[in-house]
Design a protein around this motif. Structure first.
Motif, PDB file in Angstrom:
ATOM      1  N   ILE A  44       0.805  -1.217   0.000  1.00  0.00           N
ATOM      2  CA  ILE A  44       0.000   0.000   0.000  1.00  0.00           C
ATOM      3  C   ILE A  44       0.842   1.273   0.000  1.00  0.00           C
ATOM      4  O   ILE A  44       0.498   2.269  -0.630  1.00  0.00           O
ATOM      5  CB  ILE A  44      -0.998  -0.004   1.189  1.00  0.00           C
ATOM      6  CG1 ILE A  44      -2.090   1.056   0.977  1.00  0.00           C
ATOM      7  CG2 ILE A  44      -0.293   0.200   2.518  1.00  0.00           C
ATOM      8  CD1 ILE A  44      -3.023   0.725  -0.163  1.00  0.00           C
ATOM      9  N   GLY A  45       1.978   1.264   0.688  1.00  0.00           N
ATOM     10  CA  GLY A  45       2.827   2.454   0.744  1.00  0.00           C
ATOM     11  C   GLY A  45       3.992   2.403  -0.209  1.00  0.00           C
ATOM     12  O   GLY A  45       4.829   3.305  -0.229  1.00  0.00           O
ATOM     13  N   GLY A  46       4.073   1.341  -0.998  1.00  0.00           N
ATOM     14  CA  GLY A  46       5.103   1.254  -2.028  1.00  0.00           C
ATOM     15  C   GLY A  46       6.435   0.720  -1.571  1.00  0.00           C
ATOM     16  O   GLY A  46       7.412   0.791  -2.314  1.00  0.00           O
ATOM     17  N   GLY A  81       9.696   6.329   6.711  1.00  0.00           N
ATOM     18  CA  GLY A  81       8.916   7.524   6.988  1.00  0.00           C
ATOM     19  C   GLY A  81       7.576   7.512   6.270  1.00  0.00           C
ATOM     20  O   GLY A  81       6.550   7.912   6.838  1.00  0.00           O
ATOM     21  N   ILE A  82       7.566   7.038   5.024  1.00  0.00           N
ATOM     22  CA  ILE A  82       6.307   6.947   4.272  1.00  0.00           C
ATOM     23  C   ILE A  82       5.364   5.961   4.952  1.00  0.00           C
ATOM     24  O   ILE A  82       4.170   6.236   5.135  1.00  0.00           O
ATOM     25  CB  ILE A  82       6.585   6.538   2.817  1.00  0.00           C
ATOM     26  CG1 ILE A  82       7.304   7.675   2.087  1.00  0.00           C
ATOM     27  CG2 ILE A  82       5.285   6.174   2.095  1.00  0.00           C
ATOM     28  CD1 ILE A  82       7.883   7.294   0.739  1.00  0.00           C
ATOM     29  N   GLY A  83       5.892   4.811   5.343  1.00  0.00           N
ATOM     30  CA  GLY A  83       5.063   3.836   6.050  1.00  0.00           C
ATOM     31  C   GLY A  83       4.506   4.403   7.341  1.00  0.00           C
ATOM     32  O   GLY A  83       3.320   4.224   7.660  1.00  0.00           O
ATOM     33  N   LEU A  84       5.350   5.111   8.102  1.00  0.00           N
ATOM     34  CA  LEU A  84       4.892   5.711   9.361  1.00  0.00           C
ATOM     35  C   LEU A  84       3.883   6.823   9.107  1.00  0.00           C
ATOM     36  O   LEU A  84       2.955   7.021   9.902  1.00  0.00           O
ATOM     37  CB  LEU A  84       6.089   6.259  10.140  1.00  0.00           C
ATOM     38  CG  LEU A  84       6.998   5.208  10.786  1.00  0.00           C
ATOM     39  CD1 LEU A  84       8.283   5.855  11.298  1.00  0.00           C
ATOM     40  CD2 LEU A  84       6.275   4.481  11.922  1.00  0.00           C
ATOM     41  N   PRO A 308      12.647  -4.136  -2.343  1.00  0.00           N
ATOM     42  CA  PRO A 308      12.088  -3.317  -1.269  1.00  0.00           C
ATOM     43  C   PRO A 308      11.134  -2.208  -1.685  1.00  0.00           C
ATOM     44  O   PRO A 308      10.175  -1.927  -0.979  1.00  0.00           O
ATOM     45  CB  PRO A 308      13.329  -2.707  -0.599  1.00  0.00           C
ATOM     46  CG  PRO A 308      14.472  -3.519  -1.078  1.00  0.00           C
ATOM     47  CD  PRO A 308      14.102  -4.005  -2.430  1.00  0.00           C
ATOM     48  N   ASP A 309      11.407  -1.531  -2.826  1.00  0.00           N
ATOM     49  CA  ASP A 309      10.560  -0.380  -3.114  1.00  0.00           C
ATOM     50  C   ASP A 309      10.445  -0.110  -4.605  1.00  0.00           C
ATOM     51  O   ASP A 309      11.047  -0.790  -5.441  1.00  0.00           O
ATOM     52  CB  ASP A 309      11.040   0.864  -2.360  1.00  0.00           C
ATOM     53  CG  ASP A 309      12.404   1.371  -2.823  1.00  0.00           C
ATOM     54  OD1 ASP A 309      13.028   0.727  -3.682  1.00  0.00           O
ATOM     55  OD2 ASP A 309      12.842   2.425  -2.321  1.00  0.00           O
ATOM     56  N   SER A 310       9.665   0.914  -4.936  1.00  0.00           N
ATOM     57  CA  SER A 310       9.321   1.236  -6.318  1.00  0.00           C
ATOM     58  C   SER A 310      10.318   2.190  -6.955  1.00  0.00           C
ATOM     59  O   SER A 310      10.868   3.077  -6.288  1.00  0.00           O
ATOM     60  CB  SER A 310       7.923   1.877  -6.363  1.00  0.00           C
ATOM     61  OG  SER A 310       7.659   2.433  -7.635  1.00  0.00           O
TER      62      SER A 310
END
Length: 483
Positions: A44-46, A81-84, A308-310
C-alpha cells in the motif's frame, strides 16, 4: 477457472503485506534455478517498510509509548517515513520524518503528500556531529511533548514484523521449496526477521544471502559513500565510534555478496526494461546478488529475492539517463545489456567501449587528492603530481580501496593559490589549508562529451573532475579542454 477474488479491506492498514512473487524470466534466462522476486513495492505504501512501520506503531501503543494526540518522529531514507506517515495519520498522529539530504527528492514529496512534516539533515558528516540526522531526530523527540521516536534501527518490532509476515508468506508462496533468500541490509530488520523465520521453519536448510553495496561496511567494504539508497552502512572518516543497528543480527546471514554501484544501477534499469518491474536501486543490488547465487545452483533450488521499493521514487536518479551519465554510470556507445553481460559472466573484452572523455584521461594516472586536514606545505607536495596544479579536497584522510567518492569531495586547491599565499605571508607551510580551499571542481561523467565538460568548466574553474561510477578518476585542467 476464474482467478481468486481480490480481498476487500476496511482500511489501508489491513492491506499491508501480502505481496506476490514474480519469476524473473528474462534476467534469469538460462539459469537452472528459478529466481522469484518478492515485489514489496506493490504494498500500500510502495515499500517493504510498511510492515515495520505498522508493527512499530502498534507495539508503541501497546507499551504506552505512543498515546492519542502524540507525535511520531523518525530518521529515514524515505521508505520507513512513508510507512509511518500512512499508519500514523490513519491513527491520528502527527508525523515528522527526518530525511537524509542525499535521498531522492521524490521521497520527500511523497512524505508531504501523506501529511508528514519533512526535516532534512545530513548523514555525510561524523556520527558525533550534532547536525547529523541521528541527533536531529532525537532532539525533536525530546523537545516535542508526547513525541515517540520510532528508532527503526534498534526497535525489535522491526525484525519481528518480518518473522510474523514476510517469512511465512514466502514459505507459503513457494510451498516450502525456497532454498535461498536474498535481501539487502539497511536497518537489517527485513533480512534478520525473514531469514530467521525461514531458517527455523526449514530446519536450517534455507541459505540467507545479504546483498550489499561494494564499499559498505556490512560486507567488508571500506565504508566510503555509495550511490544505492536505503541499504548498506557508510562510515564518515571522522566518526569516532561506528555503531551497527540492533535490528540487524549478522549471524542470520550466511553469505554476503558485494555489488558494485554500476552493477546495481544497471540491473535496476534492466528490471524495468526486460521484466516490466520498475523498482528502486536497492532492488537492483539484491537482484544482482540473487543472479550471482543462482548461477551456482541447480533445478532443485529456488531463489527468492526481496525487492524493497518502487522505482517511482527514483525517476530523477537511476531511471534518468542524464543522471546516470552525469555520475559516470552510463557511457556513450555502451549499452546496458553489454555491461550486464560483462559483469555477469566476468568478460573483460573492451570491444565497443565508449569514447566520451576517456581519451583525454589517457596517461593522466590516478586522481591526485588533497585531504581536508592537510597543511599548506603538505598540500603543495601533493600538488606536484596534479594535472594543471589543481586537485580536489576530500574528506578521507587516507586513500580508500575503492577510490575517492564524489560525495566526499568538499572543495579544491590550486598550486598557484598556495604559492601566492606563502609569498605574501598570509599562510605558513605548517598552517592548515583553511580559507585557501576553493570551491569544489565541477564534475562530469566519463561518458559525457567534451562540449559538456567545457560547459561545466565555465569561465572561472581551473578544471573539471571526471567521474566513473560516482568516483573521481582524474582531473582535466582547463588547458586540456580549451587549448
Amino acid at each position: 477457472m476464474l482467478p481468486a477474488k481480490p480481498p476487500v479491506h476496511e482500511s489501508v492498514l489491513d492491506a499491508i503485506g501480502g505481496t506476490p512473487l514474480i519469476r524473473l524470466a528474462a534476467l534469469g534466462a538460462g539459469l537452472a534455478a528459478p529466481v522469484y522476486a518478492k515485489v514489496e513495492f506493490l504494498g500500500i505504501g510502495g515499500s517493504v517498510k510498511d510492515r515495520a512501520a505498522l508493527a512499530m506503531v502498534l507495539a508503541a501503543e501497546r507499551d504506552g509509548l505512543l498515546r492519542p494526540g502524540g507525535t511520531i518522529v523518525e530518521a529515514t531514507s524515505g521508505n520507513t517515513g512513508i510507512g509511518l506517515a500512512i499508519v500514523g495519520r490513519q491513527r491520528g498522529y502527527r508525523v515528522i520524518a527526518g530525511v537524509a539530504d542525499k535521498a531522492s527528492a521524490e521521497k520527500s514529496d511523497i512524505l508531504r503528500a501523506y501529511g508528514a512534516e519533512v526535516v532534512l539533515a545530513p548523514t555525510v558528516v561524523p556520527m558525533e556531529d550534532p547536525s547529523h540526522l541521528y541527533h536531529v531526530v532525537r532532539r525533536l523527540a525530546e523537545e516535542i511533548p508526547g513525541a515517540w521516536l520510532a528508532d527503526q534501527y534498534d526497535n525489535p518490532a522491526n525484525p519481528d514484523a518480518h518473522i510474523r509476515t514476510t517469512g511465512p508468506e514466502i514459505w507459503d508462496q513457494t510451498g516450502g521449496r525456497v532454498t535461498h533468500f536474498v535481501a539487502g541490509v539497511g536497518t537489517g530488520g527485513t533480512i534478520t526477521g525473514t531469514g530467521e523465520y525461514l531458517k527455523e521453519v526449514s530446519g536450517g536448510a534455507v541459505t540467507v544471502v545479504g546483498a550489499d553495496p561494494e564499499s559498505s561496511i556490512y560486507g567488508g567494504g571500506d565504508g566510503s559513500p555509495y550511490f544505492v539508497e536505503s541499504i548498506g552502512h557508510f562510515v564518515h572518516p571522522d566518526t569516532v565510534e561506528d555503531r551497527w543497528p540492533e535490528s540487524y543480527r549478522k549471524e542470520v546471514v550466511d553469505v554476503m555478496e558485494q555489488i558494485p554501484d554500476r552493477e546495481s544501477l544497471v540491473t535496476t534499469r534492466r528490471l524495468a526494461r526486460e521484466e516490466g518491474i520498475l523498482a528502486g536501486p536497492s532492488s537492483g543490488t539484491a537482484v544482482a546478488a540473487a543472479l550471482r547465487v543462482a548461477r551456482e545452483l541447480g533445478p532443485d533450488d529456488l531463489v527468492v529475492v526481496l525487492l524493497p521499493d518502487s522505482g517511482r521514487s527514483y525517476l530523477s536518479k537511476v531511471h534518468s539517463d542524464a543522471w546516470m551519465r552525469q555520475w559516470g554510470f552510463l557511457e556513450e556507445s555502451q549499452d546496458e545489456a553489454s555491461q550486464a553481460r560483462r559483469q555477469g559472466r566476468g568478460q573483460e573484452s573492451q570491444e565497443g567501449e565508449p569514447q566520451g572523455l576517456r581519451p583525454l584521461l589517457d596517461g593522466a594516472g590516478p586522481v591526485v587528492a588533497v585531504h581536508a586536514d592537510a597543511t599548506v606545505g603538505g598540500a603543495l607536495e601533493t600538488l606536484d603530481g596534479a594535472p594543471g596544479g589543481v586537485a580536489p579536497v576530500v574528506l578521507a584522510r587516507a586513500a580508500r580501496p575503492y577510490g575517492v567518492s564524489a560525495i566526499e569531495v568538499v572543495g579544491s586547491v590550486s598550486r598557484d593559490a598556495l604559492v601566492a599565499a606563502l609569498a605574501d605571508g598570509s599562510a605558513k607551510p605548517a598552517a592548515a589549508l583553511g580559507a585557501l580551499v576553493g570551491p569544489a571542481l565541477p564534475t562530469v561523467g566519463v561518458g559525457q562529451s567534451v562540449a559538456e565538460a567545457r560547459a561545466a568548466l565555465g569561465a572561472t574553474h581551473p578544471g573539471v573532475l571526471v567521474l566513473v561510477d560516482g568516483r573521481a578518476v582524474g582531473v582535466l585542467p582547463r588547458t586540456a579542454l580549451v587549448g
